[in-house]
Write a protein that holds these residues in place. Structure first.
Motif, PDB file in Angstrom:
ATOM      1  N   GLU A 294       0.820  -1.217   0.000  1.00 57.73           N
ATOM      2  CA  GLU A 294       0.000   0.000   0.000  1.00 57.73           C
ATOM      3  C   GLU A 294       0.852   1.265   0.000  1.00 57.73           C
ATOM      4  O   GLU A 294       0.537   2.240  -0.679  1.00 57.73           O
ATOM      5  N   HIS A 295       1.904   1.276   0.785  1.00 55.50           N
ATOM      6  CA  HIS A 295       2.670   2.516   0.988  1.00 55.50           C
ATOM      7  C   HIS A 295       4.172   2.313   0.791  1.00 55.50           C
ATOM      8  O   HIS A 295       4.978   2.929   1.497  1.00 55.50           O
TER       9      HIS A 295
ATOM     10  N   ASP B 132       6.191   3.498  -1.302  1.00 57.71           N
ATOM     11  CA  ASP B 132       7.012   4.679  -1.595  1.00 57.71           C
ATOM     12  C   ASP B 132       7.175   5.611  -0.402  1.00 57.71           C
ATOM     13  O   ASP B 132       8.101   6.423  -0.377  1.00 57.71           O
ATOM     14  N   SER B 133       6.305   5.501   0.598  1.00 56.88           N
ATOM     15  CA  SER B 133       6.490   6.357   1.778  1.00 56.88           C
ATOM     16  C   SER B 133       7.079   5.586   2.970  1.00 56.88           C
ATOM     17  O   SER B 133       7.372   6.187   4.003  1.00 56.88           O
TER      18      SER B 133
ATOM     19  N   VAL C 279       9.450  11.654  -5.128  1.00 49.35           N
ATOM     20  CA  VAL C 279       7.993  11.790  -5.114  1.00 49.35           C
ATOM     21  C   VAL C 279       7.411  10.701  -4.219  1.00 49.35           C
ATOM     22  O   VAL C 279       7.752   9.527  -4.342  1.00 49.35           O
ATOM     23  N   MET C 280       6.539  11.113  -3.300  1.00 46.09           N
ATOM     24  CA  MET C 280       5.994  10.190  -2.308  1.00 46.09           C
ATOM     25  C   MET C 280       4.485  10.390  -2.233  1.00 46.09           C
ATOM     26  O   MET C 280       4.011  11.521  -2.272  1.00 46.09           O
ATOM     27  N   ARG C 281       3.750   9.286  -2.138  1.00 42.39           N
ATOM     28  CA  ARG C 281       2.296   9.384  -1.932  1.00 42.39           C
ATOM     29  C   ARG C 281       1.961   8.997  -0.506  1.00 42.39           C
ATOM     30  O   ARG C 281       2.546   8.065   0.035  1.00 42.39           O
ATOM     31  N   THR C 282       1.021   9.705   0.087  1.00 41.62           N
ATOM     32  CA  THR C 282       0.570   9.376   1.437  1.00 41.62           C
ATOM     33  C   THR C 282      -0.948   9.190   1.397  1.00 41.62           C
ATOM     34  O   THR C 282      -1.619   9.714   0.503  1.00 41.62           O
TER      35      THR C 282
ATOM     36  N   LEU D 214       1.326  10.140   7.700  1.00 43.09           N
ATOM     37  CA  LEU D 214       2.151  11.172   7.063  1.00 43.09           C
ATOM     38  C   LEU D 214       1.296  12.284   6.469  1.00 43.09           C
ATOM     39  O   LEU D 214       1.711  13.444   6.431  1.00 43.09           O
TER      40      LEU D 214
END
Lengths: 455, 455
Positions: A426-427, A429-430, B172-175, B188
């Motif tokens: 799900e996350h 990339d963070s 680039v990050m998605r939250t 986040l």
């Protein structure tokens, strides 16, 4: 200095356990299929200073620390999977301050939501977050718990206005405050809520309270299938009416509840509904909701006549997980917890039902469908490796379906050690940023290791 | 490679400004007394990739980067006080997706709340957060803005379900996501909302939407003094009724508004109220509120008869700051922004009025009193060092009073460069943790330097 000698230098002997029933009670979660694991010691601090001393000691020695409230987590949060110290906050259960005119209470982490609500009744106030078990406020803040009232009042993160946190090195830090909103610096309160004991131990929690509504009405709406019930729930939300609760229970759940609670609810997919506000407003809303339910195939729409019947209804809903577990006393419940966009809910419910059936499990489906959050519960034998693997595959398929819809792998139970792989999906990339925050708060990795992240 | 050559390697010449009116427009805030300072360059990216390239370039060279939306911040957020690059997100103003059935929109940062609401009207939905100026959604998320609807719907942080963020090094990050709640890892989204451009640049924002209420009714309640108006507001909130808006304006503000908007509202302390829901519910609520207001000395309770009058009322409220500024066109407004516990509001209003009067300022008081958040606005001559110092002392006294009540130095405007000292007073013990997060996201300190923290 060994672990026990060190702890004895901080706490009296009668607040340290290293064997017997107390070690057993802190080894495994009450409701979960996750394997239990004993802590090396359980401690019972009575103040922030004692918590800070225990953490400082553990941090210097690299000993794992696991905060413990009521042990009712569903994702193994309180299981000390790397051993170490279980910090039982049950003695820090004070309600330090209630400010009725400010709608604020300041509490210690060990008080339960039931205990808090008992104390608030005299003020005409209540605290809305209501996971099924009478969990501790600290644990509820730790997992960002929610429950049946979230559709109206939000989850824990919406209620926690401030925190006192002890970080791994024993530093005490306050976040937030006593006010309804603030833009003062980074929102650390929201960051620590839902951090699952991996960033620190809460020693005080400031909560938002609400007035008990003037008028409350509950009802059950019975449907031919769960997808129709899900569509009706979505349509009620679409109207913008301020529905108090909208809970879906499938036929299997109603059957289990009838056994446990002695109720005689119709054994069919049902929405449990609650409306609250002024009598005039409630009267309007309930008629609008009934019309919508009937347009979606509702076969019976029954009111709970009085307060006792209403309380029975919500008690039944809160104990649904227990009721399902009791049908299979030799097994442990696997509980999924995805949340999907509202329009994807009927499809997700159908997918879950089919997936569970195809895998041959005896599953129940229930949930907080006004938020798009539902649970599939199916008993598994944790000692049967093949069955456990099959159950985990079902859970994984339900998560993958939710993620494909833009949903989340957990609406309210948290990651724990059970959903680490799902969080990566799900996350991904963070996750590096989350790990950076973890290192900042807990450089030695002592706080609840093996939860949220792979080590 | 110098700054300009570097930027020209990323963007076409017509999307880079280094002089003239555009440098001027990005030098100072529209409404604030803070000193202006030109950026070395303004750039107008059109995609996340361009934002990432600009940040990567700036990060390698240690060049400050200041995100810019509409420039309507009251605490100097968009003033490049260390020079560098002003990243104007005005061309990234797309509404990428509206999902009416999910109550969700995905937007770029440059769209304003007015622009978004114009696009939502056809769906019967709206986005509630309404600072006075038609600010950009990116800027509003940056300061955790709120406005008149916050008492019912919450602030920006309550509406932002997910973000796409470009960190200082171009990552680039998605939250978050598209769902109403989640317990998947550290929150986040809530951390980045309110980070004032110091942690990264938002390139996409997922917002929660709401159905336009079935029935809306607005009213003005006129009081003999602002403390009585504040007490009445508190008493209305105490009932637990779901009031839509409850705004306090003092006589000075009403007078200014009458001049700007051509209204003839009674020049006296007044609550602007709004009720919404079903017609039956609204009817009940408005009568209950009227009775409470009258019990607190309300002299006149007047309804806005139709939609046009209601819109006029809220337009007048939104432009109150502008109206006060226009009374003193040669000066700039100093705007305080504290939030106090509800029961402390009447005392805080009295304290603010006395403090402003004692300092000899021509101040107005107004605010979102249902949240305990109010503003004192007084025009100052920023070129008169003595007057500016006196004004800052008044602001400081108002902040100190709020902090002594357990309040916050900023309810919705943020810290910027104006309240760094106040943040140290309010959150001194958690500032080291905030600074740690800053270093994690922005190790070279290029993101909006001199905001939130002393460097």
């Amino acid at each position: 200095m060994d672990l026990l000698s060190g702890l004895r230098s901080i706490l009296p002997d009668d607040r340290i356990s290293t064997g017997g029933e107390e070690i057993e009670r802190h080894s495994g979660a009450i409701f979960t299929y996750h394997a239990s694991r004993p802590p090396d010691a359980v401690v019972y601090p009575e103040s922030r200073e004692e918590v800070a001393e225990v953490l400082r000691f553990a941090n210097e020695r690299g000993v794992p620390v696991v905060p413990f409230g009521e042990g009712s987590s569903l994702e193994a949060h309180t299981i000390p999977i790397r051993g170490g110290i279980s910090v039982d906050l049950g003695r820090m259960d004070g309600i330090l301050e209630v400010r009725p005119e400010d709608f604020v209470a300041r509490v210690q982490p060990g008080v339960t939501h039931g205990g808090l609500n008992a104390a608030l009744a005299e003020h005409g106030l209540f605290f809305p977050v209501d996971p099924g078990w009478d969990a501790s406020i600290g644990g509820m803040a730790g997992t960002n718990a929610s429950g049946t009232n979230a559709v109206r009042y939000g989850a824990m993160r919406d209620q926690v206005l401030g925190l006192e946190v002890v970080l791994a090195d024993g530093t005490v830090m306050r976040t937030g405050g006593m006010v309804m909103k603030s833009s003062a610096g980074y929102h650390l309160t929201g960051l620590f809520v839902g951090s699952e004991g991996t960033l620190g131990v809460f020693t005080e929690i400031v909560l938002r309270l609400y007035p008990v509504p003037e008028h409350i009405l509950a009802a059950r709406a019975v449907f031919p299938d769960i997808e129709a019930a899900g569509r009706a729930a979505g349509a009620v939300i679409q109207t913008g009416m301020q529905v108090g609760r909208v809970e879906l229970v499938d036929a299997r759940t109603v059957g289990a509840v009838n056994v446990l609670k002695g109720t005689d609810y119709a054994i069919a997919p049902t929405l449990f509904l609650e409306f609250s506000g002024s009598e005039a407003g409630v009267g309007h809303d309930v008629e609008a909701a009934r019309a919508i339910a009937e347009a979606h195939g509702c076969e019976r729409f029954e009111f709970e006549a009085d307060e006792a019947a209403r309380e029975k209804l919500w008690e039944a809903r809160h104990e649904a997980g227990l009721a399902i577990r009791d049908l299979n006393p030799d097994k442990k419940p696997m509980t999924t917890d995805v949340c999907v966009p509202l329009s994807d809910l009927p499809g997700a419910l159908r997918h879950a039902r089919e997936t569970i059936e195809a895998a041959g499990f005896d599953g129940a489906i229930l949930g907080h469908v006004g938020d798009g959050n539902y649970h599939a519960v199916f008993p598994v034998d944790p000692d049967d490796a093949t069955e456990l693997e099959r159950a985990e595959a079902v859970n994984g398929e339900i998560v993958d379906h939710a993620l494909a819809c833009g949903g989340t792998c957990t609406g309210e139970h948290g990651i724990g050690s059970g959903k680490i792989g799902s969080l990566e999906k799900e996350h991904g990339d963070s996750l590096p940023f989350m790990r950076g925050i973890k290192r900042l708060a807990d450089p030695n990795g002592i706080m609840n290791p093996g939860k949220i992240f792979e080590e």
